[in-house]
Design a protein around this motif. Sequence first.
Motif, PDB file in Angstrom:
ATOM      1  N   SER A  53       0.808  -1.218   0.000  1.00 27.79           N
ATOM      2  CA  SER A  53       0.000   0.000   0.000  1.00 27.79           C
ATOM      3  C   SER A  53       0.836   1.260   0.000  1.00 27.79           C
ATOM      4  O   SER A  53       0.308   2.361  -0.181  1.00 27.79           O
ATOM      5  N   SER A  55       2.402   2.248   2.700  1.00 23.50           N
ATOM      6  CA  SER A  55       2.352   2.797   4.061  1.00 23.50           C
ATOM      7  C   SER A  55       3.585   2.470   4.885  1.00 23.50           C
ATOM      8  O   SER A  55       3.838   3.111   5.912  1.00 23.50           O
ATOM      9  N   THR A  56       4.342   1.479   4.446  1.00 24.85           N
ATOM     10  CA  THR A  56       5.538   1.062   5.194  1.00 24.85           C
ATOM     11  C   THR A  56       6.717   0.962   4.256  1.00 24.85           C
ATOM     12  O   THR A  56       6.608   0.394   3.163  1.00 24.85           O
TER      13      THR A  56
END
Length: 123
Positions: A53, A55-56
């Motif tokens: 995604s 996000s990391t």
Amino acid sequence: VQLQASGGGLVQAGGSLKLSCEVSFRSISNYNMGWFRQAPGKEREFVASINWSGSTTSYADSVKGRFTVSRDNARNMVYLQMNSLKPEDTAVYYCSAPIYSGSLLRDTRFDYWGQGTQVTVSS
């Protein structure tokens, strides 16, 4: 799966480059992605990775604070922005993808490799 890295070149120390990785024949939307590099006479090493995604992210200590990995799932592209480049960053850079989705980023095994792009940093 076909991966093609581009955007490499010759740059002076302190300069910037942005690498791109175009992925074909599979959507990257559910897959973590990674960047690696190999300098002459050295083994291939991890540079950065990003989860499905975005996000990391994870970075090698040697590039933290200078490199930024990002992705555009709609375009099936992954990027590596490289700032404050050093001569020791000189290498062929590869993007990579795993066979399987669903792993935590730190546990991802990268199996697909594309053609790399040469980055040369002059002092």
